[in-house]
Design a protein around this motif. Structure first.
Motif, PDB file in Angstrom:
ATOM      1  N   LEU A 163       3.216   3.269   7.124  1.00 38.61           N
ATOM      2  CA  LEU A 163       4.377   3.852   7.011  1.00 38.61           C
ATOM      3  C   LEU A 163       5.635   2.977   6.551  1.00 38.61           C
ATOM      4  N   LYS A 164       5.531   1.665   6.884  1.00 36.77           N
ATOM      5  CA  LYS A 164       6.635   0.743   6.746  1.00 36.77           C
ATOM      6  C   LYS A 164       6.528   0.196   5.387  1.00 36.77           C
ATOM      7  N   THR A 165       5.460   0.482   4.499  1.00 36.76           N
ATOM      8  CA  THR A 165       5.082  -0.205   3.475  1.00 36.76           C
ATOM      9  C   THR A 165       5.622   0.685   2.071  1.00 36.76           C
ATOM     10  N   PHE A 166       6.325   0.259   1.196  1.00 36.03           N
ATOM     11  CA  PHE A 166       6.705   0.851  -0.145  1.00 36.03           C
ATOM     12  C   PHE A 166       5.795   0.616  -1.010  1.00 36.03           C
ATOM     13  N   LYS A 167       5.452   2.188  -1.506  1.00 35.66           N
ATOM     14  CA  LYS A 167       4.292   2.088  -2.540  1.00 35.66           C
ATOM     15  C   LYS A 167       4.831   2.353  -4.051  1.00 35.66           C
ATOM     16  N   LEU A 168       4.281   1.746  -4.957  1.00 32.61           N
ATOM     17  CA  LEU A 168       4.618   1.987  -6.514  1.00 32.61           C
ATOM     18  C   LEU A 168       3.203   1.856  -7.051  1.00 32.61           C
ATOM     19  N   VAL A 169       3.468   2.120  -8.547  1.00 31.78           N
ATOM     20  CA  VAL A 169       2.298   2.212  -9.313  1.00 31.78           C
ATOM     21  C   VAL A 169       2.396   1.073 -10.450  1.00 31.78           C
ATOM     22  N   ASP A 170       1.198   0.302 -10.290  1.00 31.19           N
ATOM     23  CA  ASP A 170       1.238  -0.531 -11.386  1.00 31.19           C
ATOM     24  C   ASP A 170       1.112  -0.215 -12.723  1.00 31.19           C
ATOM     25  N   VAL A 185      10.246  -9.827   3.548  1.00 27.10           N
ATOM     26  CA  VAL A 185       9.388  -8.537   3.339  1.00 27.10           C
ATOM     27  C   VAL A 185      10.318  -7.657   3.500  1.00 27.10           C
ATOM     28  N   VAL A 186       9.749  -6.359   2.743  1.00 28.09           N
ATOM     29  CA  VAL A 186      10.551  -5.191   2.802  1.00 28.09           C
ATOM     30  C   VAL A 186       9.953  -3.897   3.557  1.00 28.09           C
ATOM     31  N   THR A 187      10.527  -3.265   4.269  1.00 29.56           N
ATOM     32  CA  THR A 187      10.244  -2.052   5.081  1.00 29.56           C
ATOM     33  C   THR A 187      10.813  -0.741   4.705  1.00 29.56           C
ATOM     34  N   THR A 188      10.075   0.330   4.892  1.00 30.47           N
ATOM     35  CA  THR A 188      10.693   1.526   4.335  1.00 30.47           C
ATOM     36  C   THR A 188      11.735   1.885   5.522  1.00 30.47           C
ATOM     37  N   ARG A 189      11.680   1.628   6.532  1.00 32.67           N
ATOM     38  CA  ARG A 189      12.630   1.884   7.536  1.00 32.67           C
ATOM     39  C   ARG A 189      13.076   0.646   8.550  1.00 32.67           C
ATOM     40  N   PRO A 190      14.031   0.610   9.249  1.00 29.05           N
ATOM     41  CA  PRO A 190      14.416  -0.797  10.018  1.00 29.05           C
ATOM     42  C   PRO A 190      13.662  -0.498  11.490  1.00 29.05           C
ATOM     43  N   LEU A 202       0.028  -1.663 -15.436  1.00 26.99           N
ATOM     44  CA  LEU A 202      -0.739  -2.382 -16.235  1.00 26.99           C
ATOM     45  C   LEU A 202      -2.169  -1.730 -15.934  1.00 26.99           C
ATOM     46  N   THR A 203      -2.207  -1.341 -14.816  1.00 29.81           N
ATOM     47  CA  THR A 203      -3.603  -0.740 -14.121  1.00 29.81           C
ATOM     48  C   THR A 203      -3.604   0.673 -13.682  1.00 29.81           C
ATOM     49  N   GLY A 204      -2.275   1.039 -13.348  1.00 31.32           N
ATOM     50  CA  GLY A 204      -2.457   2.472 -12.707  1.00 31.32           C
ATOM     51  C   GLY A 204      -2.935   2.641 -11.452  1.00 31.32           C
ATOM     52  N   ARG A 205      -3.003   1.301 -10.676  1.00 30.11           N
ATOM     53  CA  ARG A 205      -3.325   1.469  -9.334  1.00 30.11           C
ATOM     54  C   ARG A 205      -2.191   1.243  -8.410  1.00 30.11           C
ATOM     55  N   GLN A 206      -2.372   1.591  -7.250  1.00 24.45           N
ATOM     56  CA  GLN A 206      -1.062   1.684  -6.266  1.00 24.45           C
ATOM     57  C   GLN A 206      -0.893   0.140  -5.719  1.00 24.45           C
ATOM     58  N   MET A 207       0.460   0.030  -5.941  1.00 22.36           N
ATOM     59  CA  MET A 207       0.690  -1.083  -5.185  1.00 22.36           C
ATOM     60  C   MET A 207       1.621  -1.253  -4.124  1.00 22.36           C
ATOM     61  N   GLY A 208       1.924  -2.099  -3.509  1.00 19.15           N
ATOM     62  CA  GLY A 208       2.762  -2.068  -2.365  1.00 19.15           C
ATOM     63  C   GLY A 208       3.661  -3.492  -2.385  1.00 19.15           C
ATOM     64  N   LEU A 209       5.028  -3.196  -1.733  1.00 21.47           N
ATOM     65  CA  LEU A 209       5.750  -4.202  -1.205  1.00 21.47           C
ATOM     66  C   LEU A 209       5.429  -4.651   0.085  1.00 21.47           C
ATOM     67  N   ARG A 210       5.090  -5.940   0.432  1.00 15.12           N
ATOM     68  CA  ARG A 210       4.743  -6.273   1.733  1.00 15.12           C
ATOM     69  C   ARG A 210       5.545  -6.155   2.814  1.00 15.12           C
ATOM     70  N   ALA A 211       5.165  -5.345   3.844  1.00 18.30           N
ATOM     71  CA  ALA A 211       6.238  -5.407   5.170  1.00 18.30           C
ATOM     72  C   ALA A 211       5.716  -6.232   6.224  1.00 18.30           C
ATOM     73  N   ASP A 212       4.728  -7.004   5.929  1.00 14.14           N
ATOM     74  CA  ASP A 212       4.238  -7.824   7.010  1.00 14.14           C
ATOM     75  C   ASP A 212       3.588  -8.963   6.044  1.00 14.14           C
ATOM     76  N   ILE A 213       3.397 -10.286   6.528  1.00 11.00           N
ATOM     77  CA  ILE A 213       2.890 -11.192   5.897  1.00 11.00           C
ATOM     78  C   ILE A 213       1.514 -11.649   6.458  1.00 11.00           C
TER      79      ILE A 213
END
Length: 381
Positions: A61-68, A107-112, A70-81
């Motif tokens: 839930l805390k992870t932002f999703k986006l589409v790559d 890290v980047v989260t969808t909610r604080p 180059l590949t069409g696969r789902q990627m995410g911005l890390r919310a935890d290392i």
């Protein structure tokens, strides 16, 4: 106005705070290196399946999703290392012995995580892979407390729990995901009314055990009380034995602690000991850690693991020394002037060349002047 035109719970890092963050980051990473930790730098974005541990809906839930593109696969911005470091330990380093790794990055989260939290924390931490012994947990706690001391955090209170206690009783109750999550949340919030409702159909020993957990808070005597209040399950006894061993090891090192057996982590990948550090002036924990022995299971290599992390940005409210005052130097191509500027900078001084400086806006208290044919530093007039 630091949030002007920025998203909610996102803010700029201005010069003084940026200097403070970098000073703390360098000091902590140097500290970890002295303990034998090697620094790694995972990428900010990955395929989303690599950013999540097994069945960790909270992290999902805390992870932002986006589409790559180059590949069409789902990627995410890390919310935890931590999941990224587990991947590195499991597949890239692939060492057989104990591995100590450290990291520092945004890290980047969808909610604080709270009303005063930021959605772009500056996470720093240290992790030990391949050691199931209590000594690894002791080292992680020592390092966490030393990190807070470096940051100037005062009156730190260490609180320790064990998620195995809840898991053992939830397994015995045969709770599935929905009711298990409700009970988990109720324990985190110490909501006895909800717990009573959820446990009313359980056998007496289990019901009494769940209701006793929020009341098991205090010094080492809590562990003795827990043995009489919690059900006699093998996993419960094992968890209490671990807590007793940890208590003895920390007392030997002069570390004070409190136990909170209803202290449950926010991420599902924790499997055993959990420990949080609290301090006066902070509304939530300033550092968190614990055991996550199966964190690498998704990557095909499950190893014992323990560690901690903290958000450097949450610590920048602590009073920090002002900028060291700089020296104002005139602009010019004179060889002696350039040599004098280089020598001052090499000695650790900050020298600002005057390209139109307003001395009321920057920290300058001296100037470099040509006096009797020599470039000399004198108080700023």
């Amino acid at each position: 106005m630091r949030n002007w035109i920025l998203p909610e719970y996102i803010s700029d890092v201005l010069p003084l705070e940026s200097r403070q963050l970098e000073t703390m980051r360098r000091a902590m990473l140097d500290l970890y290196e002295r303990y034998g930790y090697e620094q790694v730098e995972p990428p900010l974005v990955e395929y989303v399946e690599s950013l999540l541990t097994q069945d960790d809906s909270a992290l999902d839930l805390k992870t932002f999703k986006l589409v790559d593109e180059l590949t069409g696969r789902q990627m995410g911005l890390r919310a935890d290392i931590t999941p990224q470091v587990a991947r590195i330990d499991a597949h890239i380093l692939n060492r057989q012995g104990v591995t100590r790794l450290s990291y520092a990055g945004s890290v980047v989260t969808t909610r604080p995580d709270g009303l005063l939290a930021n959605r772009q924390p500056r996470q720093i931490g240290a992790e030990i892979y391949g050691c199931a012994d209590i000594g690894a947990d002791v080292e992680a706690i020592e390092l966490m407390l030393a990190s807070l001391e470096l940051a100037g955090v005062k009156d730190v209170r260490l609180e320790i729990g064990h998620i195995g206690l809840f898991n053992a009783m939830a397994d015995a109750a045969q709770w599935q995901s929905e009711i298990r999550q409700l009970a988990f949340n109720a324990l985190q919030q110490k909501d006895l009314a909800v717990l009573q409702q959820l446990t009313q159909s359980l056998p007496d020993s289990l019901r009494d055990g769940f209701l006793a957990l929020p009341l098991c808070y205090g010094g080492a005597e809590v562990l003795d009380r827990a043995r009489t209040k919690l059900p006699a399950l093998p996993a419960v006894s094992e968890a209490l034995d671990v807590l007793n061993k940890l208590s003895a090891a920390l007392i030997t090192r002069g570390i004070q602690m409190r136990f909170d057996l209803a202290e449950l982590p926010g991420s599902y990948y924790h499997t055993g000991l959990v420990f949080n550090a609290y301090a006066t002036g902070f509304v939530s924990a300033v550092a968190r850690g614990g055991r996550y022995d199966r964190v690498g299971e998704k990557f095909g290599r499950s190893r014992p693991a323990t560690g901690f992390s903290l958000d450097l940005r949450s610590l920048t409210a602590i009073p920090f020394p002002a900028h060291r005052a700089a020296i104002l130097a005139p602009q010019g191509d004179d060889a002696a002037l350039l040599s004098a500027i280089s020598a001052l900078r090499a000695s650790g001084q900050t020298v600002i060349v005057d390209l139109g400086v307003d001395v009321t806006e920057v920290h300058i208290n001296r100037s470099l002047q040509l006096i009797s044919g020599q470039w000399q530093v004198v108080p700023l007039q």
